[in-house]
Design a protein around this motif. Structure first.
Motif, PDB file in Angstrom:
ATOM      1  N   VAL A  37       0.859  -1.188   0.000  1.00 22.91           N
ATOM      2  CA  VAL A  37       0.000   0.000   0.000  1.00 22.91           C
ATOM      3  C   VAL A  37       0.891   1.233   0.000  1.00 22.91           C
ATOM      4  O   VAL A  37       1.788   1.378   0.835  1.00 22.91           O
ATOM      5  CB  VAL A  37      -0.939   0.003   1.215  1.00 22.91           C
ATOM      6  CG1 VAL A  37      -1.770   1.282   1.267  1.00 22.91           C
ATOM      7  CG2 VAL A  37      -1.854  -1.222   1.180  1.00 22.91           C
ATOM      8  N   SER A  38       0.637   2.121  -0.949  1.00 25.99           N
ATOM      9  CA  SER A  38       1.380   3.373  -1.070  1.00 25.99           C
ATOM     10  C   SER A  38       0.594   4.512  -0.432  1.00 25.99           C
ATOM     11  O   SER A  38      -0.636   4.540  -0.502  1.00 25.99           O
ATOM     12  CB  SER A  38       1.639   3.678  -2.547  1.00 25.99           C
ATOM     13  OG  SER A  38       2.157   4.988  -2.710  1.00 25.99           O
ATOM     14  N   ARG A  39       1.317   5.424   0.171  1.00 27.96           N
ATOM     15  CA  ARG A  39       0.631   6.582   0.751  1.00 27.96           C
ATOM     16  C   ARG A  39       0.076   7.498  -0.342  1.00 27.96           C
ATOM     17  O   ARG A  39      -0.978   8.113  -0.168  1.00 27.96           O
ATOM     18  CB  ARG A  39       1.597   7.364   1.651  1.00 27.96           C
ATOM     19  CG  ARG A  39       0.916   8.505   2.413  1.00 27.96           C
ATOM     20  CD  ARG A  39       1.848   9.117   3.438  1.00 27.96           C
ATOM     21  NE  ARG A  39       2.261   8.133   4.432  1.00 27.96           N
ATOM     22  CZ  ARG A  39       1.505   7.710   5.445  1.00 27.96           C
ATOM     23  NH1 ARG A  39       0.272   8.173   5.577  1.00 27.96           N
ATOM     24  NH2 ARG A  39       1.968   6.828   6.307  1.00 27.96           N
ATOM     25  N   THR A  40       0.781   7.577  -1.461  1.00 27.70           N
ATOM     26  CA  THR A  40       0.347   8.454  -2.545  1.00 27.70           C
ATOM     27  C   THR A  40      -0.074   7.623  -3.756  1.00 27.70           C
ATOM     28  O   THR A  40       0.490   6.562  -4.015  1.00 27.70           O
ATOM     29  CB  THR A  40       1.480   9.410  -2.959  1.00 27.70           C
ATOM     30  OG1 THR A  40       2.626   8.643  -3.355  1.00 27.70           O
ATOM     31  CG2 THR A  40       1.855  10.311  -1.800  1.00 27.70           C
ATOM     32  N   VAL A  71     -12.783  -7.991  -0.534  1.00 25.05           N
ATOM     33  CA  VAL A  71     -11.610  -8.770  -0.149  1.00 25.05           C
ATOM     34  C   VAL A  71     -11.666 -10.164  -0.759  1.00 25.05           C
ATOM     35  O   VAL A  71     -10.673 -10.663  -1.303  1.00 25.05           O
ATOM     36  CB  VAL A  71     -11.485  -8.842   1.379  1.00 25.05           C
ATOM     37  CG1 VAL A  71     -10.342  -9.779   1.780  1.00 25.05           C
ATOM     38  CG2 VAL A  71     -11.261  -7.443   1.965  1.00 25.05           C
ATOM     39  N   VAL A  72     -12.829 -10.806  -0.670  1.00 27.57           N
ATOM     40  CA  VAL A  72     -12.984 -12.139  -1.258  1.00 27.57           C
ATOM     41  C   VAL A  72     -12.683 -12.089  -2.751  1.00 27.57           C
ATOM     42  O   VAL A  72     -11.978 -12.952  -3.289  1.00 27.57           O
ATOM     43  CB  VAL A  72     -14.399 -12.689  -1.005  1.00 27.57           C
ATOM     44  CG1 VAL A  72     -14.656 -13.928  -1.854  1.00 27.57           C
ATOM     45  CG2 VAL A  72     -14.590 -13.022   0.473  1.00 27.57           C
ATOM     46  N   PRO A 119      -8.666  -7.129   5.939  1.00 26.13           N
ATOM     47  CA  PRO A 119      -9.310  -6.121   5.085  1.00 26.13           C
ATOM     48  C   PRO A 119      -8.713  -4.720   5.209  1.00 26.13           C
ATOM     49  O   PRO A 119      -9.240  -3.784   4.623  1.00 26.13           O
ATOM     50  CB  PRO A 119     -10.754  -6.136   5.597  1.00 26.13           C
ATOM     51  CG  PRO A 119     -10.604  -6.401   7.067  1.00 26.13           C
ATOM     52  CD  PRO A 119      -9.448  -7.369   7.175  1.00 26.13           C
ATOM     53  N   GLN A 120      -7.606  -4.587   5.995  1.00 23.65           N
ATOM     54  CA  GLN A 120      -7.079  -3.255   6.238  1.00 23.65           C
ATOM     55  C   GLN A 120      -6.641  -2.555   4.956  1.00 23.65           C
ATOM     56  O   GLN A 120      -6.849  -1.357   4.788  1.00 23.65           O
ATOM     57  CB  GLN A 120      -5.899  -3.330   7.214  1.00 23.65           C
ATOM     58  CG  GLN A 120      -5.581  -2.006   7.888  1.00 23.65           C
ATOM     59  CD  GLN A 120      -6.719  -1.495   8.746  1.00 23.65           C
ATOM     60  OE1 GLN A 120      -7.146  -2.149   9.693  1.00 23.65           O
ATOM     61  NE2 GLN A 120      -7.239  -0.318   8.422  1.00 23.65           N
ATOM     62  N   ALA A 121      -6.045  -3.320   4.024  1.00 19.15           N
ATOM     63  CA  ALA A 121      -5.595  -2.703   2.781  1.00 19.15           C
ATOM     64  C   ALA A 121      -6.774  -2.115   2.011  1.00 19.15           C
ATOM     65  O   ALA A 121      -6.715  -0.970   1.521  1.00 19.15           O
ATOM     66  CB  ALA A 121      -4.860  -3.731   1.929  1.00 19.15           C
ATOM     67  N   THR A 122      -7.855  -2.877   1.905  1.00 24.68           N
ATOM     68  CA  THR A 122      -9.047  -2.398   1.194  1.00 24.68           C
ATOM     69  C   THR A 122      -9.702  -1.241   1.932  1.00 24.68           C
ATOM     70  O   THR A 122     -10.151  -0.264   1.318  1.00 24.68           O
ATOM     71  CB  THR A 122     -10.048  -3.552   1.000  1.00 24.68           C
ATOM     72  OG1 THR A 122      -9.500  -4.489   0.064  1.00 24.68           O
ATOM     73  CG2 THR A 122     -11.384  -3.052   0.470  1.00 24.68           C
ATOM     74  N   GLY A 173      -4.659   5.205   1.687  1.00 23.21           N
ATOM     75  CA  GLY A 173      -3.572   4.528   0.989  1.00 23.21           C
ATOM     76  C   GLY A 173      -4.089   3.963  -0.325  1.00 23.21           C
ATOM     77  O   GLY A 173      -5.293   4.013  -0.609  1.00 23.21           O
ATOM     78  N   HIS A 174      -3.165   3.413  -1.100  1.00 22.61           N
ATOM     79  CA  HIS A 174      -3.512   2.915  -2.427  1.00 22.61           C
ATOM     80  C   HIS A 174      -2.786   1.593  -2.656  1.00 22.61           C
ATOM     81  O   HIS A 174      -1.547   1.527  -2.575  1.00 22.61           O
ATOM     82  CB  HIS A 174      -3.124   3.933  -3.487  1.00 22.61           C
ATOM     83  CG  HIS A 174      -3.655   5.312  -3.221  1.00 22.61           C
ATOM     84  ND1 HIS A 174      -4.899   5.731  -3.656  1.00 22.61           N
ATOM     85  CD2 HIS A 174      -3.140   6.340  -2.488  1.00 22.61           C
ATOM     86  CE1 HIS A 174      -5.110   6.970  -3.243  1.00 22.61           C
ATOM     87  NE2 HIS A 174      -4.054   7.368  -2.541  1.00 22.61           N
TER      88      HIS A 174
END
Length: 332
Positions: free
Chosen positions: A120-123, A278-279, A194-197, A205-206
């Motif tokens: 995950v990128s901040r920008t 996520v699934v 699911p934190q990334a999503t 984040g991206h």
């Protein structure tokens, strides 16, 4: 290795506290099977689907599921007979084997077959390149854990030395990594779902890359039991594996929306639309094993990743710690 030794030295009082208290499914005439999972994760959807669809009950199994919250606690629970089966990373069986265990832990059914983390990128970026990480601050996972080993392995594959070419932060507790990134630490972070999503949905984040896609097939999370259990309770393990396989096939055949609706009760704090996202992501990248058979190639890849990170205590032959006979009998 040092962490494994700490597991084996835990006092009896701690071991007793780790004994499963979990929820059960089925009725009084069914056989109880106690399973300790390393964490609660949408990554394990086929297990929860098999439970929700009643496949374990169909096989005469009353499943008691407890979440141990950590590989060390999960393995301690299994080794101390607090559980019959553990759901945890296959690398833990290698650590136990390296301690010359008299009753080694054997992997008998695969659940996930890729890493489950994302970069995950901040920008935001229109065209991500791995060399963008050179000179950046990278918020990684705990040293010695499988996520961090995979993360470092992938960076090396792209010509990045994780200890020289960027600032690597890996001294933050697993549960605080996401909040540390949200509060401003790091240019990039390695996150589970699911934190990334959730971060992407909230604009924090991206998601720019998948460590699962980059690292290839690996027995990231497997069901394992003591060798003595597999020998003495073969029929029970076969019924357990058959129910699991039904869940794997069901997940493979159903849409993310249907799967999410089936398993959302296992994730009370996660909205069903996020579970669906996520699934879908995990299905698209082939993270869910569609059958319980753990392949030799995946086993070799696991040990390559561990060795690259300096965490492989010794090479262990596939036949020594993987039992394929049960999965093969189910697939016939």
């Amino acid at each position: 290795m040092k962490q494994l030794k700490r597991w084996l030295l835990l006092p009896l009082s701690m071991i007793l506290l780790l004994a499963p208290l979990g929820c059960s499914f089925g009725n009084d005439d069914q056989e109880t099977v106690r399973v300790a999972e390393v964490t609660r994760s949408i990554f394990y959807a086929p297990l929860y689907a098999a439970m929700a669809q009643g496949y374990f009950s169909e096989e005469g199994i009353e499943l008691e599921l407890t979440t141990a919250w950590g590989g060390d606690k999960t393995m301690t629970t299994l080794l101390s007979d607090g559980a019959d089966i553990a759901l945890v990373g296959a690398e833990t069986s290698i650590y136990v084997y390296a301690q010359n265990a008299s009753d080694p832990v054997i992997n008998f059914a695969a659940l996930t077959q890729t890493d489950g983390t994302f970069l995950v990128s901040r920008t935001p970026t229109d065209e991500f390149r791995w060399d963008n990480l050179n000179g950046s601050t990278f918020l990684g996972q705990r040293k010695g854990g499988m996520p961090q080993m995979v993360g470092e392995h992938v960076l090396r594959q792209h010509g990045i030395d994780p200890h020289k070419d960027l600032k690597l932060i890996q001294n933050i507790d697993f549960g605080n990594i996401a909040s540390a990134f949200a509060s401003g630490t790091g240019d990039y972070v390695q996150l589970f779902e699911p934190q990334a999503t959730l971060f992407e949905n909230e604009g924090l984040g991206h998601i720019v890359a998948s460590f699962g896609e980059e690292s290839g097939e690996v027995p990231y999370t497997v069901f394992m039991a003591k060798e003595s259990t597999l020998k003495n309770d073969t029929e029970t393990i076969e019924r357990f594996t058959r129910a699991l396989y039904k869940g794997q096939q069901w997940v493979d055949e159903q849409s993310p929306e249907i799967i999410a609706a089936s398993i959302v009760t296992f994730f009370e704090d996660t909205p069903v639309d996020v579970v669906t996202q996520v699934v879908e992501r995990y299905k698209d990248q082939g993270s869910y094993a569609t059958d319980p058979l753990l392949s030799p190639g995946a086993w070799d890849n696991l040990q390559t990743i561990m060795d690259d990170s300096g965490e492989l205590p010794q090479y262990v032959d596939y036949e020594a710690l993987v039992n394929t006979s049960i999965a093969e009998s189910i697939l016939k």
